[in-house]
Write a protein that holds these residues in place. Sequence first.
Motif, PDB file in Angstrom:
ATOM      1  N   ASP A  13      11.492  25.999  54.389  1.00 50.80           N
ATOM      2  CA  ASP A  13      11.619  25.677  55.814  1.00 50.80           C
ATOM      3  C   ASP A  13      11.883  24.188  55.944  1.00 50.80           C
ATOM      4  N   ASP A  18       6.451  22.912  60.649  1.00 47.48           N
ATOM      5  CA  ASP A  18       6.282  24.336  60.328  1.00 47.48           C
ATOM      6  C   ASP A  18       5.691  24.526  58.932  1.00 47.48           C
ATOM      7  N   ALA A  22       2.095  26.294  58.225  1.00 48.27           N
ATOM      8  CA  ALA A  22       1.963  27.385  57.262  1.00 48.27           C
ATOM      9  C   ALA A  22       0.890  27.061  56.229  1.00 48.27           C
ATOM     10  N   ASP A  62      13.194  30.461  56.050  1.00 44.08           N
ATOM     11  CA  ASP A  62      13.623  30.142  57.414  1.00 44.08           C
ATOM     12  C   ASP A  62      15.117  30.387  57.522  1.00 44.08           C
ATOM     13  N   LEU A  91      11.670  34.421  57.785  1.00 37.39           N
ATOM     14  CA  LEU A  91      10.629  33.989  58.717  1.00 37.39           C
ATOM     15  C   LEU A  91      11.265  32.979  59.651  1.00 37.39           C
ATOM     16  N   THR A  92      11.541  33.395  60.877  1.00 36.96           N
ATOM     17  CA  THR A  92      12.375  32.604  61.757  1.00 36.96           C
ATOM     18  C   THR A  92      11.984  32.785  63.219  1.00 36.96           C
ATOM     19  N   THR A  93      12.471  31.897  64.056  1.00 33.37           N
ATOM     20  CA  THR A  93      12.257  32.040  65.497  1.00 33.37           C
ATOM     21  C   THR A  93      13.336  32.916  66.128  1.00 33.37           C
ATOM     22  N   THR A 113       9.643  37.526  62.872  1.00 34.66           N
ATOM     23  CA  THR A 113       9.798  36.476  63.879  1.00 34.66           C
ATOM     24  C   THR A 113       8.516  35.659  63.929  1.00 34.66           C
ATOM     25  N   LYS A 114       8.649  34.328  63.837  1.00 25.52           N
ATOM     26  CA  LYS A 114       7.489  33.453  63.851  1.00 25.52           C
ATOM     27  C   LYS A 114       6.717  33.617  65.157  1.00 25.52           C
ATOM     28  N   PHE A 121       0.111  33.221  64.601  1.00 27.78           N
ATOM     29  CA  PHE A 121       0.716  32.938  63.299  1.00 27.78           C
ATOM     30  C   PHE A 121      -0.312  33.134  62.189  1.00 27.78           C
ATOM     31  N   GLN A 124      -0.450  36.683  61.469  1.00 32.36           N
ATOM     32  CA  GLN A 124       0.725  37.087  60.685  1.00 32.36           C
ATOM     33  C   GLN A 124       0.527  36.748  59.212  1.00 32.36           C
TER      34      GLN A 124
END
Length: 141
Positions: A13, A18, A22, A62, A91-93, A113-114, A121, A124
């Motif tokens: 990423d 971010d 994480a 990402d 793993l993305t927006t 999706t983040k 999060f 997740q």
Amino acid sequence: MIYPRKLQVWLIDDSPADRALAEEAFVQCRADCNLTTFASGLDTLTALHLPGVVLPDVILLDLQMPGMDGFEVLKVLKEQELVQYIPVIMLTTSQSEQDVQQAYQQRASAYLTKAVTFEAFLAQVKSFVEFWVKAQLATRL
């Protein structure tokens, strides 16, 4: 009795924030794994060929990154014999249906999706680690 080694997770990423979130999420959920972060696809691809590298069990990738975007990194990973079968989770927006389809066409293992809040999060990350630790145990039996 066979004791599994710690789950090896690589996160790619470009966002320092971010990556830090994480890292904090993995610490807070007491994840029984080693998280290694990379700021770019190029950094990751270089690390794959370092002497003594411990390959990941799963890669979080990402999508939206400068230079090599997530799709380009995924394409290269899936072309390299050394890592082509390692699961890659996008793993993305992005919630774009086109992005989801392209990720699966390029052999991503999943598209996540983040979450918007840190608490979500954290949940997740906890679910992700639990799933992959169980998957790792199942392959070692």
